[in-house]
Design an enzyme around this catalytic site. Structure first.
Site, PDB file in Angstrom:
ATOM      1  CG  LEU A 103      -1.795   1.267   1.361  1.00 40.47           C
ATOM      2  CD1 LEU A 103      -2.998   1.156   0.447  1.00 40.47           C
ATOM      3  CD2 LEU A 103      -2.259   1.495   2.793  1.00 40.47           C
TER       4      LEU A 103
ATOM      5  N   GLY B 244       5.073  12.377  -8.547  1.00 36.47           N
ATOM      6  CA  GLY B 244       6.357  12.283  -7.847  1.00 36.47           C
ATOM      7  C   GLY B 244       6.803  10.890  -7.454  1.00 36.47           C
TER       8      GLY B 244
ATOM      9  N   GLY C 113       5.722   8.786  -5.154  1.00 36.71           N
ATOM     10  CA  GLY C 113       4.652   7.801  -5.002  1.00 36.71           C
ATOM     11  C   GLY C 113       4.260   7.165  -6.317  1.00 36.71           C
TER      12      GLY C 113
ATOM     13  CE1 TYR D 151       8.343  18.277   3.674  1.00 33.44           C
ATOM     14  CE2 TYR D 151      10.730  18.468   3.828  1.00 33.44           C
ATOM     15  CZ  TYR D 151       9.613  17.791   3.391  1.00 33.44           C
ATOM     16  OH  TYR D 151       9.749  16.621   2.677  1.00 33.44           O
TER      17      TYR D 151
END
Length: 318
Positions: free
Chosen positions: A9, A16, A18, A156
């Protein structure tokens, strides 16, 4: 065959890293993976469908999953046969750059909610099953900014530091249940994600910051941003290749930096217990050595060009 396939998963697959990873694993020549590629907004699935080609509906299925929504995670996991997830890749994330004076607390919370609590929500749903089966590999796309903060990436970096501290703590428990936990730490990656972060930075309202800070962000940070990405930047495919090697490794490492050119930067942190060394070096790089900075980037470009295929884990790559 179904028994040999590992259910994977992956979150954040609309673009990008993924997307690249989902496609790479779905197209695995030995057909070892069944990929459940998820994204928050299914309206953005076309690039993935296109890239997956004839693997779509076979070794790759696209599902809706929003890491900021517990129900959406539960629904997605429930739709997987026996809820069996052998490999979880937590990749969905969002960026934010700029002076904190110009960022709202709400924006900051959204970054933390996605990058940190997004991972936590996934694990609350998926970890108990893995523990029960005493098998599973949790792979987190972190960042070198989870080890070393960078100018104007305060929030970030904070979200990635949170992820790293969380995983360091969890890794000890995971070991007891025979689970693998790996943090993948890319440096700069040339993707849609980064382009959007940069564009948001370019059109940021800097009126709340003092003149010096605003100029620092515009004339030093944003100006060097592109240059750094061109010299140090990896492709999403490159990061995906590293990630697959980690997933296939017999004993996957807890941390893996995908960009060897960046490793000296993070090593500074461990070299000085006082913590002053990396801050001092980054300060000098940014503010004092414009020419040296450009020269080192050019030198790094040369190194990169010569060591294209230096990375290896186990079997040599073709």
């Amino acid at each position: 065959i179904a028994d040999q396939l590992r259910n994977v998963l992956i979150t954040g697959c609309s673009s990008g890293i993924g997307l690249a990873l989902a496609v790479k694993m779905a197209k695995d020549e030995q057909k070892r993976f069944k990929v459940f590629a998820t994204m928050r907004n299914l309206a953005k699935k076309e690039p993935l469908e296109e890239a997956a080609g004839h693997r779509l509906g076979k070794t790759l299925e696209i599902k809706q999953l929003d890491v900021c929504d517990e129900q959406s995670i539960k629904t997605c996991v429930n739709s997987i046969p026996d809820r069996r997830i052998d490999v979880l890749v937590s990749n969905a994330g969002m960026g934010l750059i700029g002076p904190i004076e110009c960022q709202s607390i709400e924006e900051m919370k959204t970054v933390m909610d996605t990058n940190f609590f997004g991972l936590v929500r996934l694990l609350k749903e998926i970890l108990p099953d893995m523990k029960r089966r005493k098998s599973g590999h949790i792979v987190i796309i972190s960042s070198v900014m989870g080890i070393q903060g960078i100018l104007f990436n305060d929030v970030y970096a904070a979200s990635k530091f949170a992820v790293e501290g969380f995983c360091e703590s969890l890794a000890i428990q995971a070991l007891k249940f025979k689970l693998q936990l790996s943090l993948i730490e890319p440096g700069p990656v040339v993707t849609e994600f980064e382009r959007k972060v940069f564009e948001d930075g370019m059109k940021m309202d800097l009126s709340a910051a003092d003149k010096e800070t605003a100029e620092m962000f515009t004339n030093i940070y944003l100006k060097n941003y592109k240059q750094i990405f061109q010299s140090l930047g990896q492709s999403a495919e490159d990061v995906a290749e590293h990630t697959v090697k980690i997933i296939l490794a017999e004993n996957p490492p807890f941390r893996h930096q995908t960009n060897t050119l960046y490793t000296p930067m993070t090593t500074l942190k461990y070299a000085d217990p006082n913590g002053d060394l990396p801050i001092d070096i980054f300060y000098k790089m940014v503010f004092q050595h414009d020419k040296i900075f450009s020269a080192s980037l050019n030198f790094i470009k040369l190194l990169r060009w010569r060591s294209r295929k230096s990375f290896d884990l186990g079997k040599p790559s073709q």
